[in-house]
Design an enzyme around this catalytic site. Structure first.
Site, short mmCIF file in Angstrom:
data_model
loop_
_atom_site.label_atom_id
_atom_site.label_comp_id
_atom_site.label_asym_id
_atom_site.label_seq_id
_atom_site.Cartn_x
_atom_site.Cartn_y
_atom_site.Cartn_z
N VAL A 24 1.03 -1.49 -0.02
CA VAL A 24 0.05 0.05 0.04
C VAL A 24 0.76 1.14 -0.08
O VAL A 24 0.85 1.98 -0.86
CB VAL A 24 -0.93 0.01 1.06
CG1 VAL A 24 -1.73 1.24 1.41
CG2 VAL A 24 -1.99 -1.15 1.04
N ARG A 72 -9.76 -20.13 1.31
CA ARG A 72 -9.60 -21.24 0.04
C ARG A 72 -10.74 -21.34 -0.71
O ARG A 72 -11.86 -21.86 -0.39
CB ARG A 72 -9.05 -22.33 0.84
CG ARG A 72 -7.85 -22.43 1.95
CD ARG A 72 -7.26 -23.73 2.11
NE ARG A 72 -6.70 -23.79 3.34
CZ ARG A 72 -5.25 -23.65 3.56
NH1 ARG A 72 -4.72 -23.57 2.18
NH2 ARG A 72 -4.79 -23.64 4.45
N GLY A 102 0.43 -19.08 -0.91
CA GLY A 102 1.15 -20.14 -1.06
C GLY A 102 0.85 -20.46 -2.48
O GLY A 102 0.46 -19.86 -3.28
N ASP A 103 1.13 -21.82 -2.40
CA ASP A 103 1.06 -22.63 -3.79
C ASP A 103 -0.32 -22.37 -4.44
O ASP A 103 -0.37 -22.31 -5.71
CB ASP A 103 1.53 -24.00 -3.98
CG ASP A 103 0.94 -25.11 -2.80
OD1 ASP A 103 0.09 -24.43 -1.93
OD2 ASP A 103 1.38 -26.09 -2.61
N THR A 105 -2.50 -20.25 -3.99
CA THR A 105 -2.75 -18.90 -4.71
C THR A 105 -1.90 -18.58 -5.69
O THR A 105 -2.59 -17.89 -6.63
CB THR A 105 -2.27 -17.78 -3.28
OG1 THR A 105 -2.87 -18.29 -2.11
CG2 THR A 105 -2.30 -16.57 -3.76
N THR A 126 3.28 -18.38 3.31
CA THR A 126 2.83 -19.49 3.64
C THR A 126 3.86 -20.05 5.00
O THR A 126 5.09 -19.53 4.91
CB THR A 126 2.74 -20.68 2.86
OG1 THR A 126 2.58 -21.91 3.38
CG2 THR A 126 3.86 -20.59 1.81
N ASP A 128 4.51 -22.85 5.78
CA ASP A 128 5.54 -24.04 5.20
C ASP A 128 6.63 -23.93 4.58
O ASP A 128 7.48 -24.81 4.41
CB ASP A 128 4.30 -24.97 4.08
CG ASP A 128 3.03 -25.29 5.13
OD1 ASP A 128 3.10 -25.23 6.26
OD2 ASP A 128 2.11 -25.72 4.37
N ARG A 155 9.69 -29.85 26.73
CA ARG A 155 10.91 -30.50 27.06
C ARG A 155 11.08 -30.40 28.48
O ARG A 155 11.50 -31.41 29.29
CB ARG A 155 12.24 -29.89 26.40
CG ARG A 155 13.44 -30.22 26.85
CD ARG A 155 13.82 -31.63 26.14
NE ARG A 155 14.33 -31.69 24.80
CZ ARG A 155 14.89 -32.41 24.02
NH1 ARG A 155 14.99 -33.75 24.37
NH2 ARG A 155 15.36 -32.23 22.92
N ARG A 163 9.94 -38.70 30.09
CA ARG A 163 9.04 -39.16 29.16
C ARG A 163 9.56 -39.06 27.49
O ARG A 163 10.57 -38.12 27.00
CB ARG A 163 7.59 -38.29 29.10
CG ARG A 163 6.74 -39.09 30.12
CD ARG A 163 5.76 -37.96 30.43
NE ARG A 163 4.57 -39.03 31.20
CZ ARG A 163 3.89 -38.07 31.96
NH1 ARG A 163 3.72 -36.80 31.78
NH2 ARG A 163 2.93 -38.88 32.79
O1 F6P Z 1 -0.94 -22.81 5.64
C1 F6P Z 1 -0.33 -24.15 5.39
C2 F6P Z 1 -0.85 -24.95 6.43
O2 F6P Z 1 -0.66 -24.44 7.55
C3 F6P Z 1 -0.57 -26.46 6.19
O3 F6P Z 1 0.59 -26.73 6.76
C4 F6P Z 1 -1.69 -27.15 7.11
O4 F6P Z 1 -1.66 -28.52 6.60
C5 F6P Z 1 -2.88 -26.26 6.45
O5 F6P Z 1 -2.46 -25.12 6.35
C6 F6P Z 1 -3.95 -26.36 7.30
O6 F6P Z 1 -4.86 -25.44 6.91
P1 F6P Z 1 -6.30 -25.16 7.29
O7 F6P Z 1 -6.78 -25.39 8.63
O8 F6P Z 1 -6.63 -23.42 7.05
O9 F6P Z 1 -7.14 -26.03 6.24
#
Ligand code: F6P
Length: 322
Positions: A24, A72, A102-103, A105, A126, A128, A155, A163
């Site tokens: 922006v 999504r 992410g991918d 998108t 993302t 990930d 830990r 454990r």
């Molecule tokens: O944003 C990626 C991610 O965190 C993945 O690692 C995970 O599996 C997924 O999103 C879960 O997304 P949601 O709960 O939004 O479906």
């Protein structure tokens, strides 16, 4: 270029707000008007948009989540949804679009770019870190810091009770959160989708592990072939009935929280460069940072998941966790 739009899509990630702010303010600096579509592609279809001015992005750099909200969108995969999105871009006279996600998108951006000449530039958002063309995606650094903070706490109690803890972290298709947080928290082993037979290797490793080790932390990526932490715990208990095994699933806390400083700076750099890229007439590329340099990766290449993790990191992980 007089007017651009920005949206955040897919799973949210800490640092997205810093990126929106940079988009922006960079655009306004260049006298380009900016609107934000809410809820990602879904908002583009529904024409759910807001005008973004300097004040709209004040006081957000430190906030997790995304002020533009995310989703999504399944409708965006339909002809009808796509057409509706195109109509709205035209209706608002949008001359450039920045998508942060992410991918999924970027797959959406590829589909959209086949139907319009409006240039689209992406910023990797993302937790990930599973995109090609950037060392770190927006959200990853904060997420791995959240994980190690949680594992450090686990830990403490694991050590007090002698454990074994099987901790499940996010990563549906990628083990990068598990790998880095595993190294950073001194975990005894990690189980990730990129490598095979990890549960068997874990069993072998546990049978050889030092007898004077009182606690053990095993990190499992949710997308690992084992099926997740509960399945791994069951196999470990069956093989070693004498071990006191517990499971902890960290879940969505990994997606929230205030972004780290590195995150805020990288996200700002990416948002800033996304607008510069649109001005320079670049299109269908993801902005990344590789070795501290800004890079531009075509969407098609960016979404190819890294199949093989750095073998040095994996080997180091094994040696250091003996
Ligand atoms: O944003 C990626 C991610 O965190 C993945 O690692 C995970 O599996 C997924 O999103 C879960 O997304 P949601 O709960 O939004 O479906």
């Amino acid at each position: 270029m007089k007017k651009i739009a920005v949206l955040t899509s897919g799973g949210d990630a800490p640092g997205m707000n810093a990126c929106i702010r940079a988009v922006v303010r960079t655009a306004l600096y260049h006298h380009i008007e900016v609107i934000g579509f809410k809820h990602g592609y879904e908002g583009l279809i529904n024409d759910e948009c807001v005008q973004l001015v300097h004040q709209s992005v004040a006081n957000i750099i430190q906030r997790g989540g995304t002020i533009l909200k995310a989703s999504r969108s399944l409708r965006f995969k339909t002809e009808e949804g796509m057409q509706q999105a195109l109509n709205n871009l035209q209706k608002h006279h949008i001359e450039g679009l920045v998508v942060i996600g992410g991918d999924g998108t970027f797959a959406g951006a590829i589909a959209l770019s086949k139907k319009t000449n409006i240039p689209i530039v992406g910023c990797p958002g993302t937790i990930d870190n599973d995109l090609v063309g950037t060392d770190f995606t927006i959200g990853y650094d904060t997420a791995i810091n959240t994980v190690i903070e949680a594992v450090d706490k686990i830990r403490d109690t694991a050590e007090s009770h002698d454990r074994v803890f099987i901790v499940e972290v996010m990563g549906r298709d990628a083990g990068l959160i598990a790998l880095r947080s595993g190294i950073g928290s001194g975990a005894e082993a990690i189980l990730i989708p990129e490598t095979k037979n990890d549960t068997q290797k874990l069993i072998e490793r546990l049978s050889k592990s030092r007898k004077n080790k009182s606690s053990k932390i095993i990190i499992v990526a949710e997308g690992d072939e084992s099926g997740g932490a509960y399945q791994v715990a069951e196999k470990v208990k069956k093989q070693f009935p004498q071990l006191d095994v517990r499971v902890s699933i960290l879940g969505h806390i990994q997606r929230g929280g205030s972004p780290t400083c590195m995150e805020r700076v990288n996200a700002s750099l990416m948002g800033y460069n996304a607008v510069q890229a649109l001005i320079a007439k670049k299109q269908s590329v993801m902005i990344g940072i590789v070795n501290k340099q800004v890079s531009y990766t075509p969407f098609e290449k960016a979404i190819k998941h890294i199949e093989d993790l750095n073998p040095d990191m994996l080997q180091m992980m094994e040696i250091l966790s003996m």
